[in-house]
Write a protein that holds these residues in place. Structure first.
Motif, mmCIF file in Angstrom:
data_model
loop_
_atom_site.group_PDB
_atom_site.id
_atom_site.type_symbol
_atom_site.label_atom_id
_atom_site.label_comp_id
_atom_site.label_asym_id
_atom_site.label_seq_id
_atom_site.Cartn_x
_atom_site.Cartn_y
_atom_site.Cartn_z
ATOM 1 N N LEU A 96 -3.779 8.134 8.561
ATOM 2 C CA LEU A 96 -3.871 6.694 8.804
ATOM 3 C C LEU A 96 -3.694 5.902 7.507
ATOM 4 N N TYR A 97 -4.231 6.422 6.394
ATOM 5 C CA TYR A 97 -4.094 5.735 5.117
ATOM 6 C C TYR A 97 -2.645 5.779 4.650
ATOM 7 N N ARG A 98 -1.965 6.904 4.893
ATOM 8 C CA ARG A 98 -0.538 7.022 4.554
ATOM 9 C C ARG A 98 0.255 5.949 5.309
ATOM 10 N N LYS A 99 -0.040 5.798 6.601
ATOM 11 C CA LYS A 99 0.652 4.790 7.417
ATOM 12 C C LYS A 99 0.369 3.392 6.867
ATOM 13 N N LEU A 100 -0.878 3.156 6.454
ATOM 14 C CA LEU A 100 -1.249 1.861 5.891
ATOM 15 C C LEU A 100 -0.492 1.605 4.588
ATOM 16 N N LEU A 101 -0.329 2.632 3.758
ATOM 17 C CA LEU A 101 0.434 2.483 2.510
ATOM 18 C C LEU A 101 1.895 2.145 2.809
ATOM 19 N N GLU A 102 2.469 2.853 3.775
ATOM 20 C CA GLU A 102 3.864 2.593 4.134
ATOM 21 C C GLU A 102 4.032 1.182 4.689
ATOM 22 N N ASP A 103 3.071 0.759 5.508
ATOM 23 C CA ASP A 103 3.145 -0.594 6.076
ATOM 24 C C ASP A 103 2.970 -1.668 5.000
ATOM 25 N N ALA A 104 2.216 -1.319 3.934
ATOM 26 C CA ALA A 104 1.999 -2.278 2.854
ATOM 27 C C ALA A 104 3.232 -2.407 1.977
ATOM 28 N N GLY A 105 4.208 -1.526 2.147
ATOM 29 C CA GLY A 105 5.467 -1.641 1.408
ATOM 30 C C GLY A 105 5.557 -0.712 0.210
ATOM 31 N N ILE A 106 4.631 0.243 0.066
ATOM 32 C CA ILE A 106 4.703 1.195 -1.043
ATOM 33 C C ILE A 106 5.982 2.015 -0.884
ATOM 34 N N ASP A 107 6.668 2.247 -2.009
ATOM 35 C CA ASP A 107 7.909 3.013 -2.009
ATOM 36 C C ASP A 107 7.641 4.391 -1.389
ATOM 37 N N PRO A 108 8.419 4.810 -0.387
ATOM 38 C CA PRO A 108 8.167 6.103 0.276
ATOM 39 C C PRO A 108 8.141 7.281 -0.685
ATOM 40 N N LYS A 109 8.828 7.179 -1.810
ATOM 41 C CA LYS A 109 8.814 8.262 -2.790
ATOM 42 C C LYS A 109 7.493 8.313 -3.544
ATOM 43 N N ARG A 110 6.748 7.235 -3.542
ATOM 44 C CA ARG A 110 5.500 7.149 -4.308
ATOM 45 C C ARG A 110 4.240 7.252 -3.440
ATOM 46 N N VAL A 111 4.398 7.345 -2.130
ATOM 47 C CA VAL A 111 3.234 7.359 -1.227
ATOM 48 C C VAL A 111 2.331 8.553 -1.524
ATOM 49 N N ASP A 112 2.910 9.747 -1.723
ATOM 50 C CA ASP A 112 2.091 10.934 -1.997
ATOM 51 C C ASP A 112 1.328 10.790 -3.306
ATOM 52 N N THR A 113 1.952 10.213 -4.298
ATOM 53 C CA THR A 113 1.286 10.003 -5.589
ATOM 54 C C THR A 113 0.101 9.061 -5.434
ATOM 55 N N VAL A 114 0.305 7.991 -4.716
ATOM 56 C CA VAL A 114 -0.776 7.024 -4.502
ATOM 57 C C VAL A 114 -1.901 7.671 -3.697
ATOM 58 N N LEU A 115 -1.546 8.495 -2.714
ATOM 59 C CA LEU A 115 -2.561 9.178 -1.906
ATOM 60 C C LEU A 115 -3.413 10.107 -2.758
ATOM 61 N N LYS A 116 -2.799 10.802 -3.713
ATOM 62 C CA LYS A 116 -3.534 11.750 -4.556
ATOM 63 C C LYS A 116 -4.594 11.059 -5.391
ATOM 64 N N VAL A 117 -4.324 9.875 -5.859
ATOM 65 C CA VAL A 117 -5.266 9.198 -6.748
ATOM 66 C C VAL A 117 -6.152 8.186 -6.024
ATOM 67 N N SER A 118 -5.930 7.985 -4.754
ATOM 68 C CA SER A 118 -6.739 7.015 -4.001
ATOM 69 C C SER A 118 -8.082 7.620 -3.631
ATOM 70 N N ASP A 119 -9.124 6.810 -3.678
ATOM 71 C CA ASP A 119 -10.468 7.224 -3.282
ATOM 72 C C ASP A 119 -10.655 6.863 -1.819
ATOM 73 N N LEU A 120 -10.626 7.867 -0.969
ATOM 74 C CA LEU A 120 -10.748 7.636 0.476
ATOM 75 C C LEU A 120 -12.187 7.720 0.963
ATOM 76 N N SER A 121 -13.143 7.914 0.048
ATOM 77 C CA SER A 121 -14.536 8.037 0.477
ATOM 78 C C SER A 121 -15.068 6.724 1.055
ATOM 79 N N LYS A 122 -14.499 5.603 0.642
ATOM 80 C CA LYS A 122 -14.962 4.303 1.148
ATOM 81 C C LYS A 122 -14.231 3.873 2.408
ATOM 82 N N VAL A 123 -13.195 4.635 2.772
ATOM 83 C CA VAL A 123 -12.418 4.315 3.967
ATOM 84 C C VAL A 123 -13.076 4.996 5.156
#
Length: 186
Positions: A96-123
């Motif tokens: 769901l967070y990946r979908k949210l990143l894509e919808d926010a306009g994050i470059d598809p090549k960078r989505v995995d990188t952003v996911l690795k460093v994102s703190d999902l504990s608050k989500v």
């Protein structure tokens, strides 16, 4: 001392009465024997049950050990089940967070990188959707603005014309045309 016919005759009892007394006596003795046999069978059964109880107690001495093993296995299973459920929830949250990143306009090549460093504990996920997705999306747009691909349309480059004094104006008649031609020949 037993009741016999001889003893009853010696007492002066008639033969008919002796037969009746003997018959009644045999009947009561048979009843007592049947009762004795019933009590003997009950005693034997009680003895068998006592032996079974002792055997069960002897076998039950190790039952506490098995009960502990059972409880340990149940706890181990519950822990495993919780771990599997947690992993499934984490996968759902990441998807769901990946979908949210894509919808926010994050470059598809960078989505995995952003996911690795994102703190999902608050989500938190509720009913198959991220709670407060709009606020999180706004935060993503500001925090990860460098990774948001911007697309703009740019026209084709037009070659720059050579610099000049602008040249002479186009002649309006034949005389001016001839004059321009011969004047420039100096």
């Amino acid at each position: 001392m037993a009741l016999t016919r001889k003893m009853l005759k010696a007492m002066g009892i008639e033969d008919e009465k002796v037969d009746q007394i003997i018959e009644e006596h045999v009947e009561s003795v048979d009843g007592l024997k049947a009762e004795r046999d019933r009590y003997r069978a009950g005693a034997e059964e009680a003895e068998g049950l006592r032996k079974q109880l002792e055997e069960a107690k002897a076998a039950g001495e190790g039952a506490g050990e098995y009960e502990e093993k059972y409880k340990a296995k149940c706890k181990e299973f519950d822990d495993y089940k919780a771990k599997v459920d947690g992993e499934a929830a984490e996968r759902e949250k990441r998807g769901l967070y990946r979908k949210l990143l894509e919808d926010a306009g994050i470059d598809p090549k960078r989505v995995d990188t952003v996911l690795k460093v994102s703190d999902l504990s608050k989500v938190s996920v509720k009913d198959g959707a991220i709670e407060g997705a709009e606020g999180i999306a706004d935060g993503i747009k500001t925090e990860w603005a460098d990774f948001i691909a911007t697309t703009s349309t740019k026209g084709a480059p037009v070659p720059t014309p050579p610099k000049g004094d602008g040249g002479a104006a186009a002649p309006k008649n034949l005389r001016e045309a001839l004059h321009q031609r011969y004047d420039n020949k100096e």
